[in-house]
Design a protein around this motif. Structure first.
Motif, PDB file in Angstrom:
ATOM      1  N   TYR A  36       0.840  -1.198   0.000  1.00 53.03           N
ATOM      2  CA  TYR A  36       0.000   0.000   0.000  1.00 53.03           C
ATOM      3  C   TYR A  36       0.871   1.242   0.000  1.00 53.03           C
ATOM      4  O   TYR A  36       2.016   1.223   0.468  1.00 53.03           O
ATOM      5  N   GLY A  39       0.723   8.614   2.292  1.00 52.78           N
ATOM      6  CA  GLY A  39       0.066   9.881   2.018  1.00 52.78           C
ATOM      7  C   GLY A  39       0.740  11.010   2.767  1.00 52.78           C
ATOM      8  O   GLY A  39       1.481  10.792   3.728  1.00 52.78           O
ATOM      9  N   ASN A  81      -6.538  13.051   8.659  1.00 56.26           N
ATOM     10  CA  ASN A  81      -7.067  13.783   7.506  1.00 56.26           C
ATOM     11  C   ASN A  81      -6.180  13.621   6.263  1.00 56.26           C
ATOM     12  O   ASN A  81      -6.130  14.503   5.411  1.00 56.26           O
ATOM     13  N   SER A  82      -5.510  12.503   6.178  1.00 53.38           N
ATOM     14  CA  SER A  82      -4.700  12.203   4.994  1.00 53.38           C
ATOM     15  C   SER A  82      -4.780  10.706   4.726  1.00 53.38           C
ATOM     16  O   SER A  82      -5.389   9.957   5.483  1.00 53.38           O
ATOM     17  N   SER A  83      -4.140  10.283   3.660  1.00 52.63           N
ATOM     18  CA  SER A  83      -4.129   8.852   3.331  1.00 52.63           C
ATOM     19  C   SER A  83      -2.899   8.149   3.914  1.00 52.63           C
ATOM     20  O   SER A  83      -2.593   7.025   3.524  1.00 52.63           O
ATOM     21  N   ALA A  84      -2.214   8.830   4.838  1.00 53.92           N
ATOM     22  CA  ALA A  84      -1.062   8.199   5.493  1.00 53.92           C
ATOM     23  C   ALA A  84      -1.512   6.963   6.261  1.00 53.92           C
ATOM     24  O   ALA A  84      -2.596   6.950   6.850  1.00 53.92           O
ATOM     25  N   LYS A  85      -0.687   5.932   6.257  1.00 49.83           N
ATOM     26  CA  LYS A  85      -1.002   4.671   6.950  1.00 49.83           C
ATOM     27  C   LYS A  85       0.231   4.203   7.731  1.00 49.83           C
ATOM     28  O   LYS A  85       1.359   4.433   7.327  1.00 49.83           O
ATOM     29  N   THR A 114       4.915   6.141   9.132  1.00 47.55           N
ATOM     30  CA  THR A 114       4.060   6.388   7.968  1.00 47.55           C
ATOM     31  C   THR A 114       4.963   6.928   6.863  1.00 47.55           C
ATOM     32  O   THR A 114       6.140   7.231   7.100  1.00 47.55           O
ATOM     33  N   ASN A 116       5.094   9.014   2.631  1.00 48.62           N
ATOM     34  CA  ASN A 116       4.353   9.815   1.649  1.00 48.62           C
ATOM     35  C   ASN A 116       3.771   8.946   0.539  1.00 48.62           C
ATOM     36  O   ASN A 116       3.988   7.728   0.487  1.00 48.62           O
ATOM     37  N   GLN A 117       3.045   9.596  -0.349  1.00 50.29           N
ATOM     38  CA  GLN A 117       2.326   8.875  -1.403  1.00 50.29           C
ATOM     39  C   GLN A 117       3.235   8.398  -2.529  1.00 50.29           C
ATOM     40  O   GLN A 117       2.803   7.624  -3.392  1.00 50.29           O
TER      41      GLN A 117
END
Length: 433
Positions: A36, A39, A81-85, A114, A116-117
């Motif tokens: 995955y 973000g 509030n981000s797509s960070a996982k 976590t 970045n994208q």
């Protein structure tokens, strides 16, 4: 050291490998890992970044190989509030995109974090040891880059990562291979670092020799051999960086001695459309490189070119013959009058300008500042003697540096070859640890 091979091999189902040890299997990463992307919280929202406590890494972190520190910290609000996982410790991260060589590089996590994208998490399942997988992906860096156009700007994606094939020895054997490579790569890296330190010390010695000789004169033995006073009287010229100089030397300002000018603005289109016989030099080229060729020329004879700003500020080169000089990034041309040896002044200015570059002068002012730099100027006879001495000594240092550099290259190539041989089963390291 010569390592054993496995007793039996079979054809490999993978396109990246022709054969496998008989008891190994193979599978794509999609069947052995979770993948995955990360973000990035909004950079414009201070509440997402100020006083954060959640580790977050950017693509450049993969250069570390083993990541133990975050690039930054984000807040819980930024995470929500981000797509960070979250990515667990020991998992791998790979750069999906990035400048230069970053794309396709992989690192293992020594911390949960976590990302970045532009990075993907690779979380292996129980069938594949993370460190073994790290070495396999490292060995196939170029194959992985080629999946996304090689050196092109195209990025990797999760589907591509899932299709990466991987040889699968028994898990215990994977760990043995990883342990073996961990020991060997540390040893090789230590040797490489030692040799790079030797190169750094050689560079320092070279600079010190040049600085001492263009400010104090030849060493006594060399001076005597050249017919010069081996122990001249010294004086303080009132120039801080020079220190004491031989009393019979003068000191002068650069722009009082040279015919200074700038090269023409020459674009890559000019070079493509107007090929010719004379090289074009630019401060944008590295290591005295040639930008291209044009038929007309600006210079003829002995000159120096002198970079006044940009990444190569302070770099001085001796030129001879017909050639062009562009003014991209501030390249000055300087024609040496008869009273000055161009080799001597190249050495002298390389030291003089380095003193000013180290002070981080505003690049917009560098051109005028450099023109006003003072340097020591002996007679033409002594200039030539100094240049001859430095040429000879520096040739020796350059030869030694080249020899050490070749050793570094050989060690680096051996390191990569050893990793590849171990993770592909070309050598059997089970009894080597």
């Amino acid at each position: 050291m010569k390592y054993a091979t496995y007793p039996a091999y079979k054809s490999s189902p993978m396109t990246w490998l022709d054969q496998l040890p008989d008891h190994w299997t193979a599978a794509s990463l999609r069947w052995m890992s979770k993948r995955y992307a990360g973000g990035t919280p909004d950079k414009g929202n201070e509440a997402y970044w100020a006083d954060g406590d959640i580790p977050w890494i950017n693509s450049g972190a993969v250069n570390d190989g083993y990541i133990t520190q975050p690039s930054e910290l984000i807040t819980r609000e930024g995470f929500a509030n981000s797509s960070a996982k979250w990515i667990p410790k020991d998992a791998l991260v790979m750069a999906l995109a990035g400048q230069g060589k970053t794309k396709g590089m992989v690192a293992q996590l020594g911390i949960p974090t976590t990302c970045n994208q532009s990075m993907a998490a690779l979380v292996p399942d129980r069938r594949i040891a993370p460190r073994y997988l790290y070495y396999w992906l490292t060995a196939n860096y170029q194959n992985i880059r080629n999946m996304a156009g090689g050196e092109a700007r195209d990025g990797l994606n999760l589907e591509m990562l899932g299709s990466i094939p991987c040889p699968v020895p028994p898990v215990g054997e994977q760990k043995t291979i990883a342990r073996f490579l961990g020991i060997k790569t540390v040893q090789i890296d230590a040797l490489v670092e030692h040799k790079r330190q030797l190169i750094a010390r050689l560079k320092e010695k070279r600079s010190a020799l040049i600085a001492r000789t263009v400010t104090r004169g030849l060493p006594p033995e060399a001076a005597e051999a050249a017919g010069l006073n081996p122990n001249p009287e010294m004086r303080d010229p009132g120039v801080e960086w020079l220190g004491a100089v031989p009393a019979h030397w003068s000191t002068t300002v650069i722009w009082h001695q040279f015919f200074l000018g700038r090269g023409r603005v020459i674009s890559h289109e000019d070079i493509t459309e107007n090929p010719g016989a004379y090289p074009v030099y630019s401060s944008q080229t590295e290591n005295d490189g040639v930008l291209g060729y044009l038929g007309s020329f600006d210079f003829d004879g002995d000159y120096i070119t002198w970079t006044t700003d940009g990444a190569n500020a302070g770099t001085v080169f001796t030129r001879s013959g017909k050639f062009n000089c562009t003014n991209v990034c501030g390249t000055l041309k300087a024609k040496c009058p008869d009273r000055i040896d161009n080799r001597y002044v190249t050495y002298a200015l390389s030291i003089a300008t380095a003193e000013f570059v180290r002070h981080d002068i505003n690049p917009k002012l560098m051109n005028n500042v450099m023109k006003s730099i003072r340097f020591a100027l002996p007679s033409k006879f002594e200039q030539v003697a100094i240049a001859n001495f430095l040429d000879k000594e520096i040739r020796k240092m350059d030869a030694l540096e080249m020899k050490i550099g070749v050793a570094v290259t050989c060690l680096t190539e051996y390191r990569q070859a050893l990793i590849t041989a171990a993770v592909t089963g070309k050598i059997d390291v089970r009894d080597a640890t």
